[in-house]
Design an enzyme around this catalytic site. Structure first.
Site, PDB file in Angstrom:
ATOM      1  N   GLU A 101       0.825  -1.204   0.000  1.00 34.89           N
ATOM      2  CA  GLU A 101       0.000   0.000   0.000  1.00 34.89           C
ATOM      3  C   GLU A 101       0.862   1.258   0.000  1.00 34.89           C
ATOM      4  O   GLU A 101       0.541   2.240  -0.675  1.00 34.89           O
ATOM      5  CB  GLU A 101      -0.951  -0.001   1.201  1.00 34.89           C
ATOM      6  CG  GLU A 101      -1.967  -1.124   1.202  1.00 34.89           C
ATOM      7  CD  GLU A 101      -3.045  -1.017   0.129  1.00 34.89           C
ATOM      8  OE1 GLU A 101      -3.065  -0.003  -0.607  1.00 34.89           O
ATOM      9  OE2 GLU A 101      -3.861  -1.948   0.022  1.00 34.89           O
ATOM     10  N   ARG A 105       0.398   3.691  -3.245  1.00 30.73           N
ATOM     11  CA  ARG A 105      -0.248   4.970  -2.954  1.00 30.73           C
ATOM     12  C   ARG A 105       0.756   6.099  -2.781  1.00 30.73           C
ATOM     13  O   ARG A 105       0.653   7.146  -3.423  1.00 30.73           O
ATOM     14  CB  ARG A 105      -1.119   4.845  -1.693  1.00 30.73           C
ATOM     15  CG  ARG A 105      -2.238   3.840  -1.847  1.00 30.73           C
ATOM     16  CD  ARG A 105      -3.111   3.802  -0.600  1.00 30.73           C
ATOM     17  NE  ARG A 105      -3.951   2.605  -0.575  1.00 30.73           N
ATOM     18  CZ  ARG A 105      -5.239   2.596  -0.253  1.00 30.73           C
ATOM     19  NH1 ARG A 105      -5.856   3.702   0.080  1.00 30.73           N
ATOM     20  NH2 ARG A 105      -5.915   1.466  -0.256  1.00 30.73           N
ATOM     21  N   ASP A 234      -4.099 -10.319  -8.479  1.00 36.14           N
ATOM     22  CA  ASP A 234      -4.422  -9.355  -9.533  1.00 36.14           C
ATOM     23  C   ASP A 234      -3.273  -8.537 -10.129  1.00 36.14           C
ATOM     24  O   ASP A 234      -2.886  -8.720 -11.280  1.00 36.14           O
ATOM     25  CB  ASP A 234      -5.544  -8.411  -9.072  1.00 36.14           C
ATOM     26  CG  ASP A 234      -5.328  -7.813  -7.682  1.00 36.14           C
ATOM     27  OD1 ASP A 234      -4.228  -7.947  -7.125  1.00 36.14           O
ATOM     28  OD2 ASP A 234      -6.272  -7.203  -7.153  1.00 36.14           O
ATOM     29  N   GLU A 368     -12.258  -0.745 -10.454  1.00 41.36           N
ATOM     30  CA  GLU A 368     -11.746  -1.654 -11.490  1.00 41.36           C
ATOM     31  C   GLU A 368     -12.644  -1.759 -12.722  1.00 41.36           C
ATOM     32  O   GLU A 368     -12.149  -1.879 -13.851  1.00 41.36           O
ATOM     33  CB  GLU A 368     -11.514  -3.047 -10.896  1.00 41.36           C
ATOM     34  CG  GLU A 368     -10.372  -3.120  -9.906  1.00 41.36           C
ATOM     35  CD  GLU A 368     -10.722  -2.573  -8.528  1.00 41.36           C
ATOM     36  OE1 GLU A 368      -9.779  -2.261  -7.756  1.00 41.36           O
ATOM     37  OE2 GLU A 368     -11.934  -2.458  -8.209  1.00 41.36           O
TER      38      GLU A 368
END
Length: 472
Positions: A101, A105, A234, A368
């Site tokens: 993260e 980010r 993913d 998404e």
């Protein structure tokens, strides 16, 4: 609802509407949650969360919004965000943080803010932050652990991860940002770290050519054979094709790995429902689970942007597959009462593209599906993708806008909505940016020049014949 599709045929009206949504989300974050990670719009306060620890990084919504504000031309708001980075972003926090993260980010957000604006502040901050992530790689294999204390440099695996393992989508979603950290710092260590990960993955045996979600950072072996194109897996696949594209199509290893993985996915996971919907099932030790997560809906866009560079005779096949998956994800939206999609939907017991479990019925402002609409619009200019995007805008406005921001909802199958009181930072970074790009001209952040990280932070393609500092 807001306005209608005919109005939104106006190429100036639609982006303006997304800009207004962004300003509304930002203004409320600033008013009630400034400096915190995310806004709780119902209770009008800030949320810190456990992603970055109680004593960890702050201001996730600010860092995630920098490029969106700048690209939308919201310059007053951008300057407020930049000033906060200058005066208040503390990278010496002594709390636990998710390596993944923080990378997507904070590193991604600061990199893209630097490349868009040329502001040295962002470059200096991102290089400082990058150095603090390196201790996570101090493992017997070089596969990083998932959690790091930015202050002390100690790292460990998530308690819930199987047998102390690292997660494919986490250690496999560092490549784009770390290559750019090497570019900016002139320090090869970042690229070396991610190339080492790729070498190990190339070397170990893959069941049926598939990549399981859990890997031991100690032994370098798979821990269990669960394969998913949704959560836990993913963005590993996304970063393979994007590494190739970001290298100006010189990273042949990334290209080969991506198309081999896609071939294995098609052979083992891609399914067609009785009703004719194409979806990606999950794989558990050879047994298919006929479920597709909202997170897996990025794959329509991924397969689309990779269609040109595979075998020439497969180009149309890949474009068709991308369109079919994007259509299925749209169906998960249209089959709900709110016209927003659930966290996961199933294809069994007569259900198609529908959540059958109560625990899967929520929507947390995820991007998404809209992301795939944006890519498919750029690739095909089929007007249905803008129509589908506008349906999502109307649903967000009707069901997720509250008095003081936007909130996720707990059940997409009832129009008497229950809000979850969370304006996710990725809503500002991804959902609204992808909507804005969907309704803007293709020369705004053109795909020939930019690759988006998995938090929708645009990173420039690294041209082999020119230096990045010529970018400005």
């Amino acid at each position: 609802a807001t306005t209608n599709l005919i109005t939104c045929g106006d190429r100036f009206v639609c982006p303006l509407f997304m800009l207004q949504m962004m300003k509304f989300a930002w203004d409320n974050y600033k008013r009630y949650a400034w400096g915190k990670n995310e806004l709780r719009p119902l209770t009008r306060n800030g949320h810190i969360g456990n992603m970055f620890g109680e004593c960890g990084l702050r201001g996730a919504s600010i860092i995630d919004s920098l490029d969106t504000l700048y690209v939308m031309g919201l310059m007053d708001e951008y300057n407020e965000a930049k000033e906060w980075v200058q005066t208040s972003l503390d990278l010496n926090s002594n709390g636990e943080a998710s390596l993944f993260e923080v990378n997507i980010r904070y590193v991604g957000g600061l990199l893209s803010a630097y490349y868009l604006t040329g502001e040295e502040l962002f470059k200096n901050k991102v290089v400082e932050l990058g150095e603090k992530l390196l201790p996570a790689f101090n493992t017997p294999t070089g596969i990083p652990r998932g959690v790091i204390n930015l202050g002390s440099g100690t790292s460990w695996s998530w308690g819930w991860a199987s047998a102390g393992s690292s997660i494919l989508a986490e250690f496999g979603t560092l490549h784009l940002e770390f290559v750019h950290l090497t570019q900016l710092s002139n320090n090869p260590i970042y690229t070396e770290k991610v190339m080492n990960i790729r070498k190990l993955l190339n070397k170990i045996e893959k069941p049926h050519g598939l990549y399981p979600n859990f890997l031991s950072p100690v032994s370098g072996n798979w821990v269990q054979h669960h394969v998913s194109i949704g959560g836990l897996g993913d963005s590993f696949y996304e970063y393979l094709i994007k590494s190739y594209l970001m290298s100006d199509k010189t990273d042949e290893d990334a290209k080969t790995t991506y198309y081999n993985a896609l071939e294995a996915i098609e052979a083992n996971l891609v399914q067609k429902s009785p009703g004719g919907l194409t979806y990606m099932a999950e794989w558990r030790g050879g047994i298919l689970d006929h479920k597709m997560g909202h997170l897996a809906c990025f794959s329509g866009g991924m397969i689309g942007i990779g269609a040109d560079d595979g075998a020439p005779e497969k180009r149309q096949h890949y474009l068709d597959l991308a369109a079919e998956i994007t259509h299925t994800c749209h169906e998960s939206y249209t089959r709900s009462a709110t016209k927003l999609g659930p966290e996961a939907f199933r294809f069994d017991s007569g259900a198609e593209a529908t959540a059958t479990r109560l625990s899967d019925r929520y929507y947390i402002l995820r991007p998404e599906v809209i992301e795939s609409y944006m890519y498919m619009w750029r690739l095909t200019h089929d007007p249905k993708y803008r129509e589908w995007g506008w349906e999502a805008v109307e649903a967000l406005e009707q069901h997720c806008r509250v008095d003081s921001g936007f909130s996720g909802i707990r059940d997409v199958y009832t129009t008497t909505v229950s809000h979850d009181n969370m304006q996710q930072s990725f809503f500002l970074s991804e959902t609204l940016k992808y909507l804005y790009l969907l309704f803007s001209d293709d020369d705004l952040l053109p795909l020939e020049d930019w690759v988006f990280n998995t938090e929708a932070h645009p990173l420039p393609i690294i041209r082999t014949n020119c230096l990045l500092n010529e970018f400005f």
